[in-house]
Enzyme design. Sequence first.
Site, PDB file in Angstrom:
ATOM      1  N   ASP A  50      59.485 -17.817 123.119  1.00 28.85           N
ATOM      2  CA  ASP A  50      60.446 -17.165 124.002  1.00 28.85           C
ATOM      3  C   ASP A  50      59.947 -17.356 125.444  1.00 28.85           C
ATOM      4  O   ASP A  50      60.154 -18.400 126.030  1.00 28.85           O
ATOM      5  CB  ASP A  50      60.521 -15.696 123.562  1.00 28.85           C
ATOM      6  CG  ASP A  50      61.678 -14.939 124.154  1.00 28.85           C
ATOM      7  OD1 ASP A  50      62.210 -15.357 125.180  1.00 28.85           O
ATOM      8  OD2 ASP A  50      62.058 -13.890 123.600  1.00 28.85           O
TER       9      ASP A  50
ATOM     10  N   LYS B 221      63.561 -20.795 122.589  1.00 30.04           N
ATOM     11  CA  LYS B 221      64.553 -20.309 123.565  1.00 30.04           C
ATOM     12  C   LYS B 221      64.094 -20.760 124.939  1.00 30.04           C
ATOM     13  O   LYS B 221      63.487 -19.986 125.689  1.00 30.04           O
ATOM     14  CB  LYS B 221      64.550 -18.777 123.554  1.00 30.04           C
ATOM     15  CG  LYS B 221      65.641 -18.111 122.768  1.00 30.04           C
ATOM     16  CD  LYS B 221      65.611 -16.623 123.122  1.00 30.04           C
ATOM     17  CE  LYS B 221      66.202 -15.784 122.048  1.00 30.04           C
ATOM     18  NZ  LYS B 221      66.044 -14.338 122.342  1.00 30.04           N
TER      19      LYS B 221
ATOM     20  N   LYS C 184      54.188 -10.545 112.693  1.00 34.84           N
ATOM     21  CA  LYS C 184      54.847 -10.604 111.402  1.00 34.84           C
ATOM     22  C   LYS C 184      55.997 -11.613 111.384  1.00 34.84           C
ATOM     23  O   LYS C 184      56.466 -12.014 110.334  1.00 34.84           O
ATOM     24  CB  LYS C 184      55.460  -9.224 111.060  1.00 34.84           C
ATOM     25  CG  LYS C 184      54.489  -8.085 110.973  1.00 34.84           C
ATOM     26  CD  LYS C 184      55.288  -6.765 110.753  1.00 34.84           C
ATOM     27  CE  LYS C 184      54.391  -5.592 110.893  1.00 34.84           C
ATOM     28  NZ  LYS C 184      55.181  -4.314 110.874  1.00 34.84           N
ATOM     29  N   GLY C 185      56.473 -11.994 112.562  1.00 30.42           N
ATOM     30  CA  GLY C 185      57.722 -12.752 112.649  1.00 30.42           C
ATOM     31  C   GLY C 185      57.737 -14.056 111.867  1.00 30.42           C
ATOM     32  O   GLY C 185      58.792 -14.508 111.420  1.00 30.42           O
TER      33      GLY C 185
ATOM     34  N   ARG D 293      64.222  -8.150 109.198  1.00 33.87           N
ATOM     35  CA  ARG D 293      63.315  -9.265 108.895  1.00 33.87           C
ATOM     36  C   ARG D 293      63.668  -9.940 107.572  1.00 33.87           C
ATOM     37  O   ARG D 293      63.398 -11.116 107.384  1.00 33.87           O
ATOM     38  CB  ARG D 293      61.861  -8.775 108.806  1.00 33.87           C
ATOM     39  CG  ARG D 293      61.253  -8.316 110.114  1.00 33.87           C
ATOM     40  CD  ARG D 293      59.726  -8.233 109.969  1.00 33.87           C
ATOM     41  NE  ARG D 293      59.094  -7.398 110.974  1.00 33.87           N
ATOM     42  CZ  ARG D 293      58.703  -7.823 112.182  1.00 33.87           C
ATOM     43  NH1 ARG D 293      58.911  -9.068 112.528  1.00 33.87           N
ATOM     44  NH2 ARG D 293      58.118  -6.990 113.031  1.00 33.87           N
TER      45      ARG D 293
ATOM     46  N   ASP E 228      62.608  -9.515 113.781  1.00 34.16           N
ATOM     47  CA  ASP E 228      63.086  -8.124 113.712  1.00 34.16           C
ATOM     48  C   ASP E 228      63.761  -7.672 115.001  1.00 34.16           C
ATOM     49  O   ASP E 228      63.612  -8.268 116.063  1.00 34.16           O
ATOM     50  CB  ASP E 228      61.913  -7.178 113.440  1.00 34.16           C
ATOM     51  CG  ASP E 228      61.039  -6.968 114.682  1.00 34.16           C
ATOM     52  OD1 ASP E 228      60.713  -7.968 115.359  1.00 34.16           O
ATOM     53  OD2 ASP E 228      60.699  -5.806 114.988  1.00 34.16           O
TER      54      ASP E 228
ATOM     55  N   PHE F 170      70.084 -12.515 121.346  1.00 35.80           N
ATOM     56  CA  PHE F 170      69.181 -11.625 120.617  1.00 35.80           C
ATOM     57  C   PHE F 170      69.293 -11.949 119.132  1.00 35.80           C
ATOM     58  O   PHE F 170      70.271 -11.599 118.490  1.00 35.80           O
ATOM     59  CB  PHE F 170      69.586 -10.167 120.885  1.00 35.80           C
ATOM     60  CG  PHE F 170      68.465  -9.208 120.669  1.00 35.80           C
ATOM     61  CD1 PHE F 170      67.738  -9.191 119.489  1.00 35.80           C
ATOM     62  CD2 PHE F 170      68.115  -8.304 121.662  1.00 35.80           C
ATOM     63  CE1 PHE F 170      66.697  -8.318 119.292  1.00 35.80           C
ATOM     64  CE2 PHE F 170      67.074  -7.413 121.482  1.00 35.80           C
ATOM     65  CZ  PHE F 170      66.358  -7.419 120.298  1.00 35.80           C
ATOM     66  N   VAL F 171      68.304 -12.666 118.599  1.00 39.58           N
ATOM     67  CA  VAL F 171      68.395 -13.097 117.200  1.00 39.58           C
ATOM     68  C   VAL F 171      67.485 -12.274 116.298  1.00 39.58           C
ATOM     69  O   VAL F 171      66.424 -11.799 116.718  1.00 39.58           O
ATOM     70  CB  VAL F 171      68.090 -14.601 117.021  1.00 39.58           C
ATOM     71  CG1 VAL F 171      69.160 -15.448 117.668  1.00 39.58           C
ATOM     72  CG2 VAL F 171      66.703 -14.963 117.534  1.00 39.58           C
TER      73      VAL F 171
ATOM     74  N   GLU G 139      54.625 -20.255 114.287  1.00 36.64           N
ATOM     75  CA  GLU G 139      55.314 -19.139 114.955  1.00 36.64           C
ATOM     76  C   GLU G 139      56.791 -19.132 114.579  1.00 36.64           C
ATOM     77  O   GLU G 139      57.377 -20.179 114.296  1.00 36.64           O
ATOM     78  CB  GLU G 139      55.212 -19.320 116.477  1.00 36.64           C
ATOM     79  CG  GLU G 139      54.094 -18.543 117.137  1.00 36.64           C
ATOM     80  CD  GLU G 139      54.401 -17.055 117.239  1.00 36.64           C
ATOM     81  OE1 GLU G 139      55.197 -16.522 116.445  1.00 36.64           O
ATOM     82  OE2 GLU G 139      53.831 -16.417 118.135  1.00 36.64           O
ATOM     83  N   ASP G 140      57.409 -17.981 114.636  1.00 35.41           N
ATOM     84  CA  ASP G 140      58.860 -17.921 114.427  1.00 35.41           C
ATOM     85  C   ASP G 140      59.611 -18.377 115.673  1.00 35.41           C
ATOM     86  O   ASP G 140      60.596 -19.091 115.581  1.00 35.41           O
ATOM     87  CB  ASP G 140      59.311 -16.514 114.004  1.00 35.41           C
ATOM     88  CG  ASP G 140      58.819 -15.431 114.949  1.00 35.41           C
ATOM     89  OD1 ASP G 140      57.765 -15.639 115.593  1.00 35.41           O
ATOM     90  OD2 ASP G 140      59.461 -14.386 115.045  1.00 35.41           O
TER      91      ASP G 140
HETATM   92  C1  PRP Z   1      57.470 -12.355 118.782  1.00 35.87           C
HETATM   93  C2  PRP Z   1      57.314 -13.721 118.113  1.00 35.87           C
HETATM   94  C3  PRP Z   1      56.274 -14.405 118.942  1.00 35.87           C
HETATM   95  C4  PRP Z   1      56.488 -13.821 120.315  1.00 35.87           C
HETATM   96  C5  PRP Z   1      57.260 -14.796 121.144  1.00 35.87           C
HETATM   97  O1  PRP Z   1      56.519 -11.500 118.259  1.00 35.87           O
HETATM   98  O2  PRP Z   1      56.911 -13.592 116.782  1.00 35.87           O
HETATM   99  O3  PRP Z   1      54.965 -14.121 118.489  1.00 35.87           O
HETATM  100  O4  PRP Z   1      57.243 -12.612 120.158  1.00 35.87           O
HETATM  101  O5  PRP Z   1      57.562 -14.254 122.393  1.00 35.87           O
HETATM  102  P1  PRP Z   1      56.990 -14.819 123.761  1.00 35.87           P
HETATM  103  O6  PRP Z   1      57.148 -16.327 123.731  1.00 35.87           O
HETATM  104  O7  PRP Z   1      57.879 -14.171 124.775  1.00 35.87           O
HETATM  105  O8  PRP Z   1      55.562 -14.416 123.903  1.00 35.87           O
HETATM  106  P2  PRP Z   1      56.607  -9.897 118.390  1.00 35.87           P
HETATM  107  O9  PRP Z   1      55.694  -9.460 119.509  1.00 35.87           O
HETATM  108  O10 PRP Z   1      58.039  -9.485 118.468  1.00 35.87           O
HETATM  109  O11 PRP Z   1      55.930  -9.387 117.034  1.00 35.87           O
HETATM  110  P3  PRP Z   1      56.366  -9.660 115.513  1.00 35.87           P
HETATM  111  O12 PRP Z   1      56.179 -11.141 115.259  1.00 35.87           O
HETATM  112  O13 PRP Z   1      55.408  -8.838 114.708  1.00 35.87           O
HETATM  113  O14 PRP Z   1      57.796  -9.224 115.332  1.00 35.87           O
END
Ligand code: PRP
Length: 179
Positions: free
Chosen positions: A101, A129, A41-42, A163, A157, A150-151, A97-98
Amino acid sequence: MNTIQEILLTEEQISTRVQELGAQISADYQGKDLVLVGILKGAICFFSDLIRKVSIPVNVDFMAVSSYGSSYQTSGAVRILKDLDLPIEGRHVLIVEDIVDTGLTLSYLKKNLLSRNPASLKVAALLDKPERRQVDEHADYLGFTIPDEFVVGYGIDYAEQYRSLPYVAILSPSAYLGS
Ligand code: PRP
């Protein structure tokens, strides 16, 4: 209790950068059959703003993925909760992607989508990041590099909250340490 420690990226900063990315993507994919794939969802805010700054015709689709295990730490194992509706074979695909990480989600998504034989596969991410990276992944179109904080906000979220904030903010430790 104020759970927002600091606004890291304002609405205006985000809007300006998204406009630049949209213009770059429009130029790079001119005349190509482009499918923009938002990762739920991000990416919801970034995706919906970005597609309106892309001036060439595109198709849009979504995937929802979830890492196994704790939501706080990405385990690396990913499962598909919602797959694409559209075929991508022979088409140009841009993952939206948002945040990148650890890079584990992106690594999985790229392998998965490449197995469907797209004409090309690239990535647009609002945030990076790099300090957290575990695998060698990067966004081809990047909004901002941020520190290991932690953003939340603009789609991102903490425990499904925040969100809908129109900016990206650093969450106070008290919000997740429970004090
Ligand atoms: C977050 C974000 C990426 C992923 C990045 O999703 O949207 O998809 O984590 O992290 P990584 O590089 O460590 O893999 P999340 O699993 O929190 O789900 P969401 O988008 O539904 O909040």
